[in-house]
Write a protein that holds these residues in place. Structure first.
Motif, PDB file in Angstrom:
ATOM      1  N   THR A  25      26.846   7.159 -53.053  1.00 42.79           N
ATOM      2  CA  THR A  25      25.710   6.275 -53.267  1.00 42.79           C
ATOM      3  C   THR A  25      25.249   5.766 -51.911  1.00 42.79           C
ATOM      4  O   THR A  25      26.071   5.432 -51.059  1.00 42.79           O
ATOM      5  N   TYR A  26      23.933   5.764 -51.712  1.00 40.82           N
ATOM      6  CA  TYR A  26      23.425   5.288 -50.433  1.00 40.82           C
ATOM      7  C   TYR A  26      21.999   4.767 -50.552  1.00 40.82           C
ATOM      8  O   TYR A  26      21.268   5.127 -51.468  1.00 40.82           O
ATOM      9  N   ALA A  53      31.057   6.647 -50.131  1.00 42.74           N
ATOM     10  CA  ALA A  53      31.464   7.834 -50.876  1.00 42.74           C
ATOM     11  C   ALA A  53      32.871   7.624 -51.421  1.00 42.74           C
ATOM     12  O   ALA A  53      33.683   6.912 -50.828  1.00 42.74           O
ATOM     13  N   ARG A  54      33.126   8.267 -52.563  1.00 46.78           N
ATOM     14  CA  ARG A  54      34.448   8.209 -53.183  1.00 46.78           C
ATOM     15  C   ARG A  54      34.814   9.614 -53.626  1.00 46.78           C
ATOM     16  O   ARG A  54      34.048  10.274 -54.336  1.00 46.78           O
ATOM     17  N   ALA A  67      45.038  11.453 -55.747  1.00 48.11           N
ATOM     18  CA  ALA A  67      44.686  10.311 -54.898  1.00 48.11           C
ATOM     19  C   ALA A  67      43.175  10.147 -54.874  1.00 48.11           C
ATOM     20  O   ALA A  67      42.427  11.050 -55.252  1.00 48.11           O
ATOM     21  N   THR A  68      42.759   8.995 -54.412  1.00 44.64           N
ATOM     22  CA  THR A  68      41.343   8.674 -54.234  1.00 44.64           C
ATOM     23  C   THR A  68      41.132   8.199 -52.809  1.00 44.64           C
ATOM     24  O   THR A  68      41.931   7.428 -52.285  1.00 44.64           O
ATOM     25  N   VAL A  69      40.066   8.690 -52.201  1.00 47.50           N
ATOM     26  CA  VAL A  69      39.686   8.281 -50.855  1.00 47.50           C
ATOM     27  C   VAL A  69      38.272   7.740 -50.931  1.00 47.50           C
ATOM     28  O   VAL A  69      37.405   8.338 -51.574  1.00 47.50           O
ATOM     29  N   ALA A  70      38.027   6.608 -50.299  1.00 52.50           N
ATOM     30  CA  ALA A  70      36.686   6.028 -50.271  1.00 52.50           C
ATOM     31  C   ALA A  70      36.383   5.568 -48.851  1.00 52.50           C
ATOM     32  O   ALA A  70      37.293   5.229 -48.092  1.00 52.50           O
TER      33      ALA A  70
END
Length: 132
Positions: A25-26, A53-54, A67-70
């Motif tokens: 989202t931006y 970003a995710r 895992a999740t990276v944001a």
């Protein structure tokens, strides 16, 4: 012409051990030149997208790890746009963007390549514009 867009993009990518969900989202201020002929409007210009970003892993094996990276995501870009007026305040638009990510978000995938929002990127967008 000048303006600001708000964008929400989502995609699922197959990786060796399952899938990776990408959510970006931006907000994007832009400037450009516009030329109209009848109901048609053509724009070319440049902008700068800044947002978040995710990247989320979803293993195919229910016992597998994920895992999740944001993180922050930013990219300057150029664009070309074509619009068609449907009335005095409503327009259908199609836009092509191309740019370079200067603040990437990268997720590592075990047994495969990274899932990332980095480097050269392109986007094709379609939408409705309402003039107030």
């Amino acid at each position: 012409c000048a303006g600001i867009d708000a964008v929400l993009l989502s995609a699922d990518e197959q990786v060796p051990l399952g899938t990776a969900q990408v959510l970006l989202t931006y907000a994007s201020p832009y400037v450009g030149l516009a030329e109209g002929a009848g109901p048609f409007l053509v724009r070319v210009g440049a902008g700068y997208g800044a947002g978040a970003a995710r990247l989320s892993g979803h293993p195919a094996d229910p016992h597998g790890g994920a895992a999740t990276v944001a993180g922050a995501w930013m990219a300057p870009y150029g664009f070309g746009q074509l619009g068609l007026a449907l009335g005095s305040s409503l327009r259908v638009e199609a836009r092509v963007l191309a740019g370079w990510v200067v603040a990437p978000v990268v997720g590592e995938v075990e047994g495969g390549g990274d899932v990332n929002l980095a480097g050269f990127w392109t986007s094709v967008q379609a939408g409705l514009a309402v003039s107030l």
